[in-house]
Scaffold this motif. Structure first.
Motif, PDB file in Angstrom:
ATOM      1  N   VAL A  38       0.890  -1.161   0.000  1.00 45.58           N
ATOM      2  CA  VAL A  38       0.000   0.000   0.000  1.00 45.58           C
ATOM      3  C   VAL A  38       0.931   1.214   0.000  1.00 45.58           C
ATOM      4  O   VAL A  38       1.596   1.500   0.990  1.00 45.58           O
ATOM      5  N   PRO A  39       1.017   1.947  -1.111  1.00 43.06           N
ATOM      6  CA  PRO A  39       2.106   2.918  -1.274  1.00 43.06           C
ATOM      7  C   PRO A  39       2.012   4.153  -0.405  1.00 43.06           C
ATOM      8  O   PRO A  39       3.025   4.800  -0.131  1.00 43.06           O
ATOM      9  N   ASN A  40       0.808   4.493   0.027  1.00 36.76           N
ATOM     10  CA  ASN A  40       0.631   5.641   0.914  1.00 36.76           C
ATOM     11  C   ASN A  40      -0.748   5.529   1.576  1.00 36.76           C
ATOM     12  O   ASN A  40      -1.476   4.566   1.349  1.00 36.76           O
ATOM     13  N   GLY A  41      -1.088   6.513   2.366  1.00 35.48           N
ATOM     14  CA  GLY A  41      -2.351   6.457   3.078  1.00 35.48           C
ATOM     15  C   GLY A  41      -3.566   6.794   2.246  1.00 35.48           C
ATOM     16  O   GLY A  41      -4.703   6.670   2.714  1.00 35.48           O
ATOM     17  N   PHE A  42      -3.351   7.202   0.991  1.00 36.58           N
ATOM     18  CA  PHE A  42      -4.458   7.609   0.134  1.00 36.58           C
ATOM     19  C   PHE A  42      -4.894   6.508  -0.825  1.00 36.58           C
ATOM     20  O   PHE A  42      -6.013   6.528  -1.324  1.00 36.58           O
ATOM     21  N   HIS A  43      -4.015   5.555  -1.103  1.00 42.68           N
ATOM     22  CA  HIS A  43      -4.322   4.478  -2.045  1.00 42.68           C
ATOM     23  C   HIS A  43      -4.453   3.162  -1.288  1.00 42.68           C
ATOM     24  O   HIS A  43      -3.685   2.233  -1.483  1.00 42.68           O
ATOM     25  N   LYS A  51      -6.537  -8.662   0.431  1.00 43.48           N
ATOM     26  CA  LYS A  51      -6.237  -9.397   1.658  1.00 43.48           C
ATOM     27  C   LYS A  51      -7.295 -10.459   1.922  1.00 43.48           C
ATOM     28  O   LYS A  51      -6.986 -11.560   2.419  1.00 43.48           O
ATOM     29  N   ALA A  52      -8.532 -10.172   1.589  1.00 45.12           N
ATOM     30  CA  ALA A  52      -9.600 -11.162   1.783  1.00 45.12           C
ATOM     31  C   ALA A  52      -9.421 -12.347   0.841  1.00 45.12           C
ATOM     32  O   ALA A  52      -9.658 -13.497   1.218  1.00 45.12           O
ATOM     33  N   ARG A  53      -8.989 -12.074  -0.373  1.00 43.03           N
ATOM     34  CA  ARG A  53      -8.812 -13.167  -1.342  1.00 43.03           C
ATOM     35  C   ARG A  53      -7.551 -13.965  -1.053  1.00 43.03           C
ATOM     36  O   ARG A  53      -7.526 -15.186  -1.262  1.00 43.03           O
ATOM     37  N   TYR A  54      -6.508 -13.273  -0.593  1.00 47.25           N
ATOM     38  CA  TYR A  54      -5.224 -13.934  -0.313  1.00 47.25           C
ATOM     39  C   TYR A  54      -4.830 -13.627   1.135  1.00 47.25           C
ATOM     40  O   TYR A  54      -4.002 -12.745   1.397  1.00 47.25           O
ATOM     41  N   PRO A  55      -5.405 -14.341   2.084  1.00 38.75           N
ATOM     42  CA  PRO A  55      -5.165 -14.026   3.502  1.00 38.75           C
ATOM     43  C   PRO A  55      -3.698 -14.107   3.913  1.00 38.75           C
ATOM     44  O   PRO A  55      -3.278 -13.450   4.870  1.00 38.75           O
ATOM     45  N   GLY A  56      -2.904 -14.883   3.177  1.00 42.09           N
ATOM     46  CA  GLY A  56      -1.491 -15.013   3.522  1.00 42.09           C
ATOM     47  C   GLY A  56      -0.616 -13.884   3.017  1.00 42.09           C
ATOM     48  O   GLY A  56       0.579 -13.846   3.340  1.00 42.09           O
ATOM     49  N   MET A  57      -1.167 -12.975   2.239  1.00 44.91           N
ATOM     50  CA  MET A  57      -0.363 -11.855   1.734  1.00 44.91           C
ATOM     51  C   MET A  57       0.137 -11.001   2.893  1.00 44.91           C
ATOM     52  O   MET A  57      -0.629 -10.679   3.804  1.00 44.91           O
ATOM     53  N   ARG A  58       1.403 -10.623   2.827  1.00 50.63           N
ATOM     54  CA  ARG A  58       1.956  -9.691   3.806  1.00 50.63           C
ATOM     55  C   ARG A  58       1.720  -8.278   3.312  1.00 50.63           C
ATOM     56  O   ARG A  58       2.077  -7.935   2.177  1.00 50.63           O
ATOM     57  N   VAL A  59       1.121  -7.459   4.154  1.00 52.46           N
ATOM     58  CA  VAL A  59       0.822  -6.079   3.799  1.00 52.46           C
ATOM     59  C   VAL A  59       1.998  -5.200   4.205  1.00 52.46           C
ATOM     60  O   VAL A  59       2.424  -5.207   5.365  1.00 52.46           O
ATOM     61  N   VAL A  60       2.519  -4.466   3.234  1.00 54.29           N
ATOM     62  CA  VAL A  60       3.670  -3.591   3.443  1.00 54.29           C
ATOM     63  C   VAL A  60       3.230  -2.160   3.181  1.00 54.29           C
ATOM     64  O   VAL A  60       2.557  -1.872   2.185  1.00 54.29           O
ATOM     65  N   ALA A  61       3.602  -1.258   4.077  1.00 52.07           N
ATOM     66  CA  ALA A  61       3.292   0.166   3.901  1.00 52.07           C
ATOM     67  C   ALA A  61       4.427   0.977   4.515  1.00 52.07           C
ATOM     68  O   ALA A  61       5.091   0.516   5.449  1.00 52.07           O
ATOM     69  N   PRO A  62       4.670   2.183   4.019  1.00 51.60           N
ATOM     70  CA  PRO A  62       5.703   3.021   4.644  1.00 51.60           C
ATOM     71  C   PRO A  62       5.279   3.411   6.055  1.00 51.60           C
ATOM     72  O   PRO A  62       4.075   3.547   6.346  1.00 51.60           O
ATOM     73  N   GLY A  63       6.273   3.585   6.926  1.00 53.53           N
ATOM     74  CA  GLY A  63       5.970   3.882   8.323  1.00 53.53           C
ATOM     75  C   GLY A  63       5.084   5.096   8.503  1.00 53.53           C
ATOM     76  O   GLY A  63       4.198   5.107   9.363  1.00 53.53           O
ATOM     77  N   GLU A  71      -6.347   1.601   9.149  1.00 51.00           N
ATOM     78  CA  GLU A  71      -7.778   1.855   9.286  1.00 51.00           C
ATOM     79  C   GLU A  71      -8.589   0.893   8.410  1.00 51.00           C
ATOM     80  O   GLU A  71      -9.785   0.692   8.646  1.00 51.00           O
ATOM     81  N   VAL A  72      -7.933   0.305   7.382  1.00 48.91           N
ATOM     82  CA  VAL A  72      -8.659  -0.596   6.485  1.00 48.91           C
ATOM     83  C   VAL A  72      -8.086  -2.003   6.452  1.00 48.91           C
ATOM     84  O   VAL A  72      -8.803  -2.958   6.136  1.00 48.91           O
ATOM     85  N   VAL A  73      -6.784  -2.159   6.759  1.00 49.48           N
ATOM     86  CA  VAL A  73      -6.171  -3.484   6.713  1.00 49.48           C
ATOM     87  C   VAL A  73      -4.940  -3.484   7.614  1.00 49.48           C
ATOM     88  O   VAL A  73      -4.217  -2.480   7.678  1.00 49.48           O
ATOM     89  N   PRO A  74      -4.688  -4.567   8.357  1.00 54.99           N
ATOM     90  CA  PRO A  74      -3.498  -4.610   9.213  1.00 54.99           C
ATOM     91  C   PRO A  74      -2.208  -4.570   8.381  1.00 54.99           C
ATOM     92  O   PRO A  74      -2.131  -5.179   7.317  1.00 54.99           O
ATOM     93  N   VAL A  75      -1.215  -3.847   8.879  1.00 50.94           N
ATOM     94  CA  VAL A  75       0.089  -3.758   8.216  1.00 50.94           C
ATOM     95  C   VAL A  75       1.054  -4.725   8.904  1.00 50.94           C
ATOM     96  O   VAL A  75       1.212  -4.692  10.124  1.00 50.94           O
ATOM     97  N   ASP A  76       1.704  -5.571   8.115  1.00 54.00           N
ATOM     98  CA  ASP A  76       2.659  -6.540   8.652  1.00 54.00           C
ATOM     99  C   ASP A  76       4.071  -5.997   8.732  1.00 54.00           C
ATOM    100  O   ASP A  76       4.872  -6.455   9.543  1.00 54.00           O
ATOM    101  N   ASP A  77       4.391  -5.027   7.865  1.00 49.84           N
ATOM    102  CA  ASP A  77       5.794  -4.686   7.681  1.00 49.84           C
ATOM    103  C   ASP A  77       5.907  -3.272   7.122  1.00 49.84           C
ATOM    104  O   ASP A  77       5.123  -2.879   6.247  1.00 49.84           O
TER     105      ASP A  77
END
Length: 200
Positions: A38-43, A51-63, A71-77
């Motif tokens: 998720v490249p930023n907080g707007f997209h 995430k619902a289709r691929y529950p094993g996907m790791r979600v990555v977002a900048p700090g 607010e919409v999906v847990p961030v793993d990294d």
């Protein structure tokens, strides 16, 4: 949306958009979706669909965008280590939570950005007017004025990042979420954009 395929066949999905069943099937033919950037907080709006289709996907977002994304999906990294040096996650310094990818291939390097650069060339009517006012559309690539106002807090550091990307060996292209791929003199484009932010 851009997708990078790692050496082990896993996929890094950058700035995901929701797809229909045929679209997801096409992605799955390329590899296994494993990382959702998720490249930023707007997209962030379509991240839950993936995430619902691929529950094993790791979600990555900048700090800097973590709280907004969560607010919409847990961030793993927030570091984005994909286990493959050919695909590198970059938290863009000087921004309030923007990220990019640098993809190395035997044919050269690709920089993938989201809102950092706009290059919409073919919009028409009201949409063209709106995108032009925001700075995403124009006669040549630019750092959108709307983006600068809301997301850049140190233009000099962003300019430094542009210049570092411009120095990548065999830089072939810049892919952005808003506009036409830049594959003609991408290094020169980055240096010009750097100078608009922070002249040497």
């Amino acid at each position: 949306m851009s997708i990078a395929r790692l050496a082990n066949g896993e996929l890094v999905v950058f700035s995901a958009i929701a797809l229909d069943e045929a679209g997801f099937a096409e992605v799955e033919q390329v590899g296994r979706p494993s990382f959702l950037v998720v490249p930023n907080g707007f997209h962030r709006q379509d991240a839950p669909v993936w995430k619902a289709r691929y529950p094993g996907m790791r979600v990555v977002a900048p700090g800097g965008a973590r709280s907004a994304v969560e607010e919409v999906v847990p961030v793993d990294d927030t570091m984005g280590d994909f286990g493959d040096p050919s695909v590198r996650f970059v938290a863009v310094a000087g921004t309030k939570g923007e990220s990019a990818l640098v993809v190395q291939h035997r044919t050269g390097a690709t920089v993938v950005v989201n809102d950092l650069i706009g290059n919409v060339q073919h919009a028409r009517g009201l949409m063209r007017l709106i995108l032009t006012l925001m700075g995403f559309s124009g006669r040549r690539p630019q750092v959108p004025r709307a983006y600068k106002a809301r997301a850049i807090d140190d233009a000099g550091r962003v300019a430094q990042q542009f210049r570092q990307w411009a120095d990548l060996p065999q830089l072939q292209r810049i892919i952005m979420s808003h506009g036409t791929i830049i594959d003609t003199a991408p290094a020169e484009v980055l240096r010009r954009l750097a100078d608009t932010l922070s002249p040497r």
